[in-house]
Design a protein around this motif. Structure first.
Motif, PDB file in Angstrom:
ATOM      1  N   PRO A   1     -19.421 -28.959   3.508  1.00  0.00           N
ATOM      2  CA  PRO A   1     -18.045 -29.000   3.005  1.00  0.00           C
ATOM      3  C   PRO A   1     -17.210 -28.045   3.857  1.00  0.00           C
ATOM      4  CG  PRO A   1     -19.296 -27.445   1.714  1.00  0.00           C
ATOM      5  CD  PRO A   1     -20.222 -27.940   2.816  1.00  0.00           C
ATOM      6  N   SER A   2     -15.923 -27.973   3.586  1.00  0.00           N
ATOM      7  CA  SER A   2     -15.104 -26.977   4.266  1.00  0.00           C
ATOM      8  C   SER A   2     -15.581 -25.583   3.851  1.00  0.00           C
ATOM      9  CB  SER A   2     -13.639 -27.183   3.909  1.00  0.00           C
ATOM     10  OG  SER A   2     -13.488 -27.349   2.515  1.00  0.00           O
ATOM     11  N   ALA A   3     -15.482 -24.622   4.801  1.00  0.00           N
ATOM     12  CA  ALA A   3     -16.099 -23.305   4.606  1.00  0.00           C
ATOM     13  C   ALA A   3     -15.187 -22.333   3.861  1.00  0.00           C
ATOM     14  CB  ALA A   3     -16.510 -22.729   5.959  1.00  0.00           C
ATOM     15  N   ASN A   4     -14.668 -22.778   2.709  1.00  0.00           N
ATOM     16  CA  ASN A   4     -13.820 -21.906   1.893  1.00  0.00           C
ATOM     17  C   ASN A   4     -14.439 -21.783   0.512  1.00  0.00           C
ATOM     18  OD1 ASN A   4     -12.809 -24.848   2.136  1.00  0.00           O
ATOM     19  ND2 ASN A   4     -12.211 -24.224   0.063  1.00  0.00           N
ATOM     20  N   ALA A   5     -14.004 -20.780  -0.236  1.00  0.00           N
ATOM     21  CA  ALA A   5     -14.400 -20.713  -1.634  1.00  0.00           C
ATOM     22  C   ALA A   5     -13.798 -21.933  -2.329  1.00  0.00           C
ATOM     23  CB  ALA A   5     -13.880 -19.426  -2.263  1.00  0.00           C
ATOM     24  N   PHE A   6     -14.484 -22.442  -3.333  1.00  0.00           N
ATOM     25  CA  PHE A   6     -14.074 -23.692  -3.967  1.00  0.00           C
ATOM     26  C   PHE A   6     -12.629 -23.627  -4.464  1.00  0.00           C
ATOM     27  CE2 PHE A   6     -13.660 -26.472  -7.710  1.00  0.00           C
ATOM     28  CZ  PHE A   6     -13.836 -27.675  -7.066  1.00  0.00           C
ATOM     29  N   GLY A   7     -11.873 -24.681  -4.136  1.00  0.00           N
ATOM     30  CA  GLY A   7     -10.506 -24.784  -4.633  1.00  0.00           C
ATOM     31  C   GLY A   7      -9.480 -24.013  -3.815  1.00  0.00           C
ATOM     32  N   ARG A   8      -9.933 -23.263  -2.812  1.00  0.00           N
ATOM     33  CA  ARG A   8      -8.991 -22.469  -2.021  1.00  0.00           C
ATOM     34  C   ARG A   8      -8.673 -23.161  -0.705  1.00  0.00           C
ATOM     35  NH1 ARG A   8      -8.273 -17.672  -3.999  1.00  0.00           N
ATOM     36  NH2 ARG A   8      -6.209 -18.171  -3.190  1.00  0.00           N
ATOM     37  N   THR A   9      -7.706 -22.573   0.018  1.00  0.00           N
ATOM     38  CA  THR A   9      -7.239 -23.156   1.265  1.00  0.00           C
ATOM     39  C   THR A   9      -8.370 -23.272   2.288  1.00  0.00           C
ATOM     40  OG1 THR A   9      -5.189 -22.020   0.787  1.00  0.00           O
ATOM     41  CG2 THR A   9      -5.416 -22.950   2.972  1.00  0.00           C
ATOM     42  N   SER A  10      -8.461 -24.420   2.941  1.00  0.00           N
ATOM     43  CA  SER A  10      -9.523 -24.640   3.925  1.00  0.00           C
ATOM     44  C   SER A  10      -9.290 -23.781   5.168  1.00  0.00           C
ATOM     45  CB  SER A  10      -9.564 -26.110   4.338  1.00  0.00           C
ATOM     46  OG  SER A  10      -9.918 -26.899   3.239  1.00  0.00           O
ATOM     47  N   PRO A  11     -10.386 -23.301   5.785  1.00  0.00           N
ATOM     48  CA  PRO A  11     -10.263 -22.427   6.950  1.00  0.00           C
ATOM     49  C   PRO A  11     -10.080 -23.214   8.244  1.00  0.00           C
ATOM     50  CG  PRO A  11     -12.570 -22.620   6.296  1.00  0.00           C
ATOM     51  CD  PRO A  11     -11.782 -23.490   5.358  1.00  0.00           C
ATOM     52  N   THR A  12      -9.118 -22.806   9.051  1.00  0.00           N
ATOM     53  CA  THR A  12      -8.936 -23.445  10.350  1.00  0.00           C
ATOM     54  C   THR A  12      -9.172 -22.462  11.504  1.00  0.00           C
ATOM     55  OG1 THR A  12      -6.561 -23.073  10.114  1.00  0.00           O
ATOM     56  CG2 THR A  12      -7.370 -25.261   9.551  1.00  0.00           C
ATOM     57  N   THR A  13      -9.609 -21.243  11.172  1.00  0.00           N
ATOM     58  CA  THR A  13     -10.065 -20.305  12.200  1.00  0.00           C
ATOM     59  C   THR A  13     -11.294 -19.574  11.647  1.00  0.00           C
ATOM     60  OG1 THR A  13      -8.858 -18.348  11.410  1.00  0.00           O
ATOM     61  CG2 THR A  13      -7.660 -19.815  12.914  1.00  0.00           C
ATOM     62  N   ALA A  14     -12.044 -18.938  12.557  1.00  0.00           N
ATOM     63  CA  ALA A  14     -13.239 -18.197  12.129  1.00  0.00           C
ATOM     64  C   ALA A  14     -12.845 -17.020  11.230  1.00  0.00           C
ATOM     65  CB  ALA A  14     -14.009 -17.709  13.353  1.00  0.00           C
ATOM     66  N   ARG A  15     -11.700 -16.416  11.517  1.00  0.00           N
ATOM     67  CA  ARG A  15     -11.229 -15.301  10.688  1.00  0.00           C
ATOM     68  C   ARG A  15     -11.029 -15.740   9.237  1.00  0.00           C
ATOM     69  NH1 ARG A  15      -6.935 -11.631  11.755  1.00  0.00           N
ATOM     70  NH2 ARG A  15      -8.057 -11.190  13.684  1.00  0.00           N
ATOM     71  N   HIS A  16     -10.465 -16.944   9.037  1.00  0.00           N
ATOM     72  CA  HIS A  16     -10.300 -17.451   7.667  1.00  0.00           C
ATOM     73  C   HIS A  16     -11.646 -17.523   6.955  1.00  0.00           C
ATOM     74  CE1 HIS A  16      -6.541 -19.941   9.079  1.00  0.00           C
ATOM     75  NE2 HIS A  16      -6.297 -18.643   9.030  1.00  0.00           N
ATOM     76  N   VAL A  17     -12.677 -17.974   7.687  1.00  0.00           N
ATOM     77  CA  VAL A  17     -14.007 -18.094   7.086  1.00  0.00           C
ATOM     78  C   VAL A  17     -14.511 -16.714   6.676  1.00  0.00           C
ATOM     79  CG1 VAL A  17     -16.401 -18.795   7.462  1.00  0.00           C
ATOM     80  CG2 VAL A  17     -14.546 -20.130   8.491  1.00  0.00           C
ATOM     81  N   GLU A  18     -14.400 -15.759   7.593  1.00  0.00           N
ATOM     82  CA  GLU A  18     -14.857 -14.390   7.300  1.00  0.00           C
ATOM     83  C   GLU A  18     -14.146 -13.833   6.086  1.00  0.00           C
ATOM     84  OE1 GLU A  18     -15.969 -12.409  11.607  1.00  0.00           O
ATOM     85  OE2 GLU A  18     -13.868 -12.756  11.124  1.00  0.00           O
ATOM     86  N   ASP A  19     -12.817 -14.015   6.045  1.00  0.00           N
ATOM     87  CA  ASP A  19     -12.031 -13.461   4.947  1.00  0.00           C
ATOM     88  C   ASP A  19     -12.464 -14.014   3.599  1.00  0.00           C
ATOM     89  OD1 ASP A  19     -10.640 -12.019   6.744  1.00  0.00           O
ATOM     90  OD2 ASP A  19      -8.790 -13.203   6.661  1.00  0.00           O
ATOM     91  N   GLN A  20     -12.797 -15.315   3.567  1.00  0.00           N
ATOM     92  CA  GLN A  20     -13.113 -15.926   2.273  1.00  0.00           C
ATOM     93  C   GLN A  20     -14.568 -15.817   1.885  1.00  0.00           C
ATOM     94  OE1 GLN A  20     -11.902 -19.723   1.163  1.00  0.00           O
ATOM     95  NE2 GLN A  20      -9.752 -19.169   1.145  1.00  0.00           N
ATOM     96  N   LEU A  21     -15.457 -16.049   2.839  1.00  0.00           N
ATOM     97  CA  LEU A  21     -16.877 -16.118   2.464  1.00  0.00           C
ATOM     98  C   LEU A  21     -17.608 -14.800   2.710  1.00  0.00           C
ATOM     99  CD1 LEU A  21     -17.832 -19.756   3.541  1.00  0.00           C
ATOM    100  CD2 LEU A  21     -17.052 -18.917   1.326  1.00  0.00           C
ATOM    101  N   ARG A  22     -16.975 -13.882   3.416  1.00  0.00           N
ATOM    102  CA  ARG A  22     -17.490 -12.516   3.589  1.00  0.00           C
ATOM    103  C   ARG A  22     -18.980 -12.459   3.884  1.00  0.00           C
ATOM    104  NH1 ARG A  22     -13.428  -9.431   2.971  1.00  0.00           N
ATOM    105  NH2 ARG A  22     -11.693 -10.132   1.670  1.00  0.00           N
ATOM    106  N   GLY A  23     -19.390 -13.166   4.924  1.00  0.00           N
ATOM    107  CA  GLY A  23     -20.769 -13.033   5.392  1.00  0.00           C
ATOM    108  C   GLY A  23     -21.804 -13.763   4.558  1.00  0.00           C
ATOM    109  N   ALA A  24     -21.397 -14.622   3.644  1.00  0.00           N
ATOM    110  CA  ALA A  24     -22.358 -15.342   2.808  1.00  0.00           C
ATOM    111  C   ALA A  24     -22.956 -16.537   3.551  1.00  0.00           C
ATOM    112  CB  ALA A  24     -21.685 -15.801   1.517  1.00  0.00           C
ATOM    113  N   TYR A  25     -23.222 -16.346   4.835  1.00  0.00           N
ATOM    114  CA  TYR A  25     -23.824 -17.392   5.679  1.00  0.00           C
ATOM    115  C   TYR A  25     -24.688 -16.660   6.697  1.00  0.00           C
ATOM    116  CZ  TYR A  25     -19.492 -15.644   7.616  1.00  0.00           C
ATOM    117  OH  TYR A  25     -18.481 -14.803   7.983  1.00  0.00           O
ATOM    118  N   ASP A  26     -25.567 -17.371   7.366  1.00  0.00           N
ATOM    119  CA  ASP A  26     -26.458 -16.712   8.333  1.00  0.00           C
ATOM    120  C   ASP A  26     -25.798 -16.558   9.692  1.00  0.00           C
ATOM    121  OD1 ASP A  26     -29.035 -16.511   6.722  1.00  0.00           O
ATOM    122  OD2 ASP A  26     -28.431 -18.596   6.429  1.00  0.00           O
TER     123      ASP A  26
END
Ligand code: TXA
Ligand code: MG
Length: 508
Positions: A315-340
Motif C-alpha cells: 500500500p502507500s507508505a503512510n499511516a492509515f487514512g493520512r496523506t500519501s508520501p511522495t518523498t522519502a522524507r514524508h515516509v520517515e516523518d510518518q512511519l518513523r523507521g517502522a520498516y527495515d
C-alpha cells in the motif's frame, strides 16, 4: 583521482533563482527560499560551480555582459551569506550556429575538473532542464532534476530512471546522504531485496507514491504491513510485479482487454483487478476472489521486485487514512523507521496513486481514478463504468478500499469552486489550482502556476502536507478541472474533506 575533490555543478535560472524569462538585470534575481541553506549544506562536502548555459545569449535576447552582471550580483549575495562559488561559467556564444552549450556538451565541467582537480565521477549536477542532466552525465557526474523552474514543463523529456526533486534543498539532502550516488542507490535496493526475502518491510519509491512493501506470498510479512500502517484488514493490497510474466501465477485468467491494457499502460500507474489464483494469500486480497496487480514504471521499484524474486504487496507508505508520501522524507516523518529499509529515490513523478480498474465483470469498472486517465483508458477499450461514492455500500466487495476517508491532512479541508470568495480571509490556508488573477490575503499554495494538471498532481500531497504543518484552522482547496488527471486530484481532495467534515459554522 582518489584525493580529488567532488563538485556540485548548479544551473542558475530555475535552480538557484526563479526563472522569470531571461534575467538581464540584478533586480530580476529572486532566490528560492531554500537556496542559501542548500548551498551551505552542499559546500561542507563539495565544491560549488554555477553553469549558466544561456540560450538567451545565442538568441540575442540577452548580452554576455548582462549575464555577467546578474552573476556578479548573485555571487555577492551568496558570499554575504557565506556561500562560495568557485567559478561562474557562461556560454559565450553570440550566435545560435556556434553555440553547442545546449545539449550534452560537458566542456565547462571538464575545464573545472582540470583547474580544480575534481573527480567528476564523484560529482553531481543539479538543474531544471533535461540538458543539464545529460551534460552532467556526459562528463561522468550524477544528475539530479528539479521540479522548480522549467522542470515540470520538460519532465517528459527526462529519461524515466533519473531522479527528480521538488526543491534544491531536497536534492542537496539526497546528495549528502548518497555520496556515491549510483552505488549507494543500488546498495539500498539490494538491502531492500534481502529484507523482502527475509520477510521484512521495505519502503520504496514508485512513480505514483512511495509504497510499503512485503513479499506478497508471505502471510506473516504482509500482516506486518497492516500492523505498521494501522490499516483495517478488510482493505486489500496491490501486488506489484516487475514484468507481465509475473502476473500469470497470480491471476486465474487474462482477458484480451487485460492484455491490451497491460500492453499500453504498463509499466505505469494502472492497477488491474483480476480473478485470483490460490497462491495469493487471503490477507493480501482481504478474502476477495480477486487480486489487484500493477507494474510500476519506477526503475528502482522494478529492480527491487526483480532482486527479491517475488511479487511485492504494497500500500502507500503512510499511516492509515493520512496523506500519501511522495518523498522519502514524508515516509520517515510518518512511519518513523517502522520498516527495515527505505529506498530514497527522490520525488514521485506522478504524485497521485494508480488508477484501479476492475476487470472481473463484463464491463470494466473504475474503482479509483488515478495516474492513468479515464479518457485514455476509454480511448483504448471503449466505455467503462465508474463507481460512485453513493453506491459504494452496494459495491463494497468490489471496491473495498473506498469506504473510508483517505489521503487526509489533520487540518480540516474544504473543497470549493468559488475560491475567489475566500481571498479576503487571512485565517485560513488556500490551495489554488493555478496562479490567481486576484490577491489572496491568506497563505496560499499553487498546485501548478501554469495550470497544468500533471504538474498539479505531482505537487498535490506535498502541498497538502505543507499547509497542514502550518497549524491553520482550515484549508480551502479549489476544485480543479475534472478532465484527465484532474479527476484523480479532485477525488483525493474530496476524500481529504471527508476525514474532518468542517461544518459551515466552524468557518466563522
Ligand atoms: O499507486 C498506487 O497504487 C500505490 C503505489 C504504492 O503502488 N499504492 C496504493 O495502494 O495506493 P493502497 O493500498 O493505498 O490502495 C490500493 C487500492 C485500495 O483502494 C484497495 O481497496 C484497492 O486498491 N484494491 C486492492 N486490491 C483490490 C481488490 N482485490 N479488489 C478491489 N480493489 C482492490
Ligand atoms: Mg493509501
Amino acid at each position: 583521482m582518489a584525493n580529488h575533490r567532488s563538485a556540485v555543478f548548479l544551473d542558475r535560472d530555475g535552480t538557484l533563482i526563479e526563472d522569470g524569462g531571461v534575467p538581464g538585470n540584478p533586480e530580476d534575481i529572486r532566490l528560492f527560499p531554500d537556496t542559501i541553506d542548500a548551498l551551505r549544506q552542499l559546500q561542507k562536502r563539495h565544491r560549488l560551480f554555477v553553469v549558466t548555459n544561456q540560450p538567451g545569449i545565442a538568441e540575442s535576447r540577452v548580452t554576455v555582459n548582462q549575464v555577467a552582471a546578474v552573476n556578479n550580483s548573485l555571487d555577492g549575495m551568496l558570499q554575504r551569506e557565506g556561500v562560495k562559488i568557485e567559478e561562474w561559467y557562461v556560454c559565450p556564444h553570440a550566435g545560435r550556429d556556434q553555440c553547442r552549450c545546449i545539449g550534452p556538451n560537458p566542456t565547462f565541467l571538464l575545464q573545472a575538473a582540470k583547474d580544480h582537480e575534481l573527480d567528476l565521477m564523484r560529482s553531481f549536477v543539479i538543474g531544471d532542464h533535461p540538458h543539464d542532466i545529460s551534460t552532467g552525465e556526459a562528463a561522468g557526474a550524477f544528475g539530479l532534476y528539479l521540479l522548480t523552474g522549467h522542470g515540470p514543463k520538460h519532465l517528459d523529456e527526462l529519461p524515466p530512471d533519473r531522479l527528480v526533486f521538488h526543491t534544491l534543498g531536497d536534492a542537496a539532502g539526497w546528495i549528502l546522504k548518497h555520496p556515491n550516488a549510483e552505488r549507494d542507490l543500488s546498495r539500498a535496493v539490494q538491502a531492500g531485496a534481502e529484507a523482502i526475502r527475509r520477510g521484512g518491510l521495505v519502503a520504496f519509491p514508485t512513480e505514483t507514491v512511495y509504497g510499503l512493501g512485503a513479499d506478497a506470498v508471505n502471510t506473516d510479512a504482509v500482516a506486518r504491513i497492516f500492523e505498521v500502517k494501522g490499516r483495517p484488514l478488510h482493505n486489500p493490497l496491490i501486488v506489484h510485479v516487475a514484468d507481465r510474466r509475473q502476473v500469470r501465477p497470480l491471476a486465474a485468467s487474462l482477458s484480451e482487454t487485460a492484455q491490451r491494457l497491460m500492453e499500453r499502460f504498463w509499466p505505469g500507474p494502472l492497477t488491474l483487478v483480476l480473478p485470483k489464483l490460490p497462491i495469493v494469500p487471503d490477507i493480501v486480497t482481504a478474502g476477495n476472489a480477486t487480486v489487484a496487480v500493477r507494474m510500476p514504471a519506477n526503475k528502482w521499484a522494478r529492480d527491487l521486485i526483480n532482486l527479491s524474486q517475488t511479487p511485492i504487496a504494497a500500500p502507500s507508505a503512510n499511516a492509515f487514512g493520512r496523506t500519501s508520501p511522495t518523498t522519502a522524507r514524508h515516509v520517515e516523518d510518518q512511519l518513523r523507521g517502522a520498516y527495515d529499509v527505505l529506498v530514497d529515490g527522490g520525488a514521485c513523478r506522478v504524485g497521485v496513486e494508480s488508477t484501479v480498474l476492475s476487470l472481473v465483470r463484463e464491463t470494466p469498472l473504475l474503482l479509483r481514478p488515478g495516474g492513468v486517465s479515464r479518457e485514455d483508458i476509454e480511448e483504448l477499450i471503449g466505455g467503462i463504468q465508474v463507481i460512485h461514492h453513493q453506491n459504494i455500500t452496494e459495491n463494497r466487495h468490489e471496491s473495498p478500499g473506498m469506504m473510508s476517508s483517505h489521503y487526509a491532512p489533520s487540518t480540516p479541508l474544504l473543497l470549493v469552486d468559488d475560491i475567489d470568495s475566500y481571498a479576503q480571509r487571512s485565517d485560513i490556508g488556500v490551495i489554488l489550482f493555478q496562479n490567481p488573477a486576484i490577491f489572496f490575503r491568506s497563505p496560499t499554495a499553487v498546485l501548478s502556476p501554469r495550470g497544468d494538471l500533471r504538474e498539479a498532481a505531482a505537487n498535490l500531497y506535498q502541498i497538502m502536507r505543507k499547509l497542514d504543518d502550518m497549524g491553520l484552522r482550515l484549508i480551502v482547496a479549489q476544485r480543479v478541472p475534472n478532465s484527465g488527471l484532474g479527476a484523480a486530484i479532485n477525488d483525493r481532495l474530496n476524500k481529504a474533506t471527508l476525514q474532518s467534515s468542517p461544518s459551515a459554522d466552524s468557518q466563522e
